[in-house]
Enzyme design. Sequence first.
Site, short mmCIF file in Angstrom:
data_model
loop_
_atom_site.label_atom_id
_atom_site.label_comp_id
_atom_site.label_asym_id
_atom_site.label_seq_id
_atom_site.Cartn_x
_atom_site.Cartn_y
_atom_site.Cartn_z
N GLY A 170 1.00 -1.42 0.22
CA GLY A 170 -0.09 0.15 -0.07
C GLY A 170 1.02 1.14 -0.15
N ASN A 171 0.49 2.30 -0.65
CA ASN A 171 1.45 3.40 -0.66
C ASN A 171 0.45 4.81 -0.52
OD1 ASN A 171 0.94 3.21 -3.71
ND2 ASN A 171 2.10 1.24 -3.30
N SER A 191 10.19 1.08 -3.00
CA SER A 191 9.40 -0.24 -3.22
C SER A 191 9.84 -1.03 -1.96
CB SER A 191 9.88 -1.03 -4.51
OG SER A 191 9.27 -2.25 -4.60
N SER A 240 8.22 2.90 -5.42
CA SER A 240 7.09 1.74 -5.27
C SER A 240 6.66 1.42 -6.69
CB SER A 240 5.84 2.81 -4.80
OG SER A 240 4.80 1.74 -5.05
N SER A 241 6.33 0.10 -6.93
CA SER A 241 5.98 -0.36 -8.28
C SER A 241 4.53 0.32 -8.78
CB SER A 241 5.83 -2.15 -8.09
OG SER A 241 4.96 -2.26 -7.15
N ASP A 242 3.79 0.70 -7.98
CA ASP A 242 2.79 1.56 -8.33
C ASP A 242 3.17 3.04 -8.72
OD1 ASP A 242 0.96 -0.66 -7.53
OD2 ASP A 242 1.39 -0.22 -5.71
N HIS A 265 -2.92 4.18 -2.45
CA HIS A 265 -3.34 2.66 -3.07
C HIS A 265 -3.25 1.86 -1.91
CE1 HIS A 265 -4.07 -0.76 -5.30
NE2 HIS A 265 -2.51 -0.91 -5.41
N HIS A 269 -4.89 -2.27 -0.60
CA HIS A 269 -5.88 -3.49 -1.04
C HIS A 269 -6.73 -3.83 0.26
CE1 HIS A 269 -1.91 -4.64 -3.43
NE2 HIS A 269 -2.68 -3.78 -4.19
N ASP A 303 -21.76 12.02 1.70
CA ASP A 303 -20.95 13.11 2.54
C ASP A 303 -19.57 13.20 1.63
OD1 ASP A 303 -22.69 13.97 4.43
OD2 ASP A 303 -21.76 12.91 6.04
N HIS A 309 -8.55 -5.83 -8.08
CA HIS A 309 -7.37 -5.21 -7.72
C HIS A 309 -7.44 -4.74 -5.91
CE1 HIS A 309 -3.70 -2.81 -8.53
NE2 HIS A 309 -3.40 -3.24 -7.41
N TYR A 316 -16.25 21.40 5.01
CA TYR A 316 -14.91 20.94 5.06
C TYR A 316 -14.09 21.87 4.14
CZ TYR A 316 -16.01 17.40 8.34
OH TYR A 316 -16.14 16.66 9.54
ZN ZN Z 1 -2.00 -2.85 -5.96
#
Ligand code: ZN
Length: 222
Positions: free
Chosen positions: A30-31, A47, A76-78, A97, A99, A122, A162, A216
Amino acid sequence: MTSVLKEIRKQVADLHAELPRNELVVWTAGNVSARVPGEDLLVIKPSGVRYAEITPENMVVCDLDGNLVEGELSPSSDTAAHAYVYKHMPEVGGVVHTHSTYATAWSARGEAIPCVLTMIADEFGGEIPVGPFALIGDDSIGRGIVETLRGHRSPAVLMRNHGVFTIGRDAKAAVKAAVMCEDVARTVHISRQIGEPVPIDRADIDALYARYQNVYGQEPAK
Ligand SMILES: [Zn+2]
């Protein structure tokens, strides 16, 4: 520039702690990234680095094509997906990102999360949409995110089979959207186990969304 970059590195490093704290991630999967204001650059997690080992110094800086500009470790690979979003959505200042379990379970079914809670109205202004199935390696994940979220109120997309990508005006807003996406995914899932959730009328969704976003919206960078 150097002090801004230093601040963004710290912000991105600190926000990564929210991912395990909110049970959105396992291991290193996750990133969080942030745009460097005024520059065609982003700061992202390297990564394969575990969350407990993340520091402002080991965050990496990339350009908006995902190429490494500054940092010891590989990004990161993302990164390509994050970079594509910044390049094509100039209003976006942060991308996350994960999962996370419940939201990703909806993505595995290719099913949007319906707007059946005021909290969904909201934060997301309607259903949380599903994006296309896309393989990692080129710009197809980034393209799928942008095509789904452009012109959509939702700051979150469930990429099919994904996981979740969220956007925000800054990285903190994108992390908040990721936390809320998982929370409502879980609640609506549980509601489904015992019956059929009741939809909220469009006019009420619009009223809730307008009120929440205005309240907000007056506070900068919360
Ligand atoms: Zn992913």
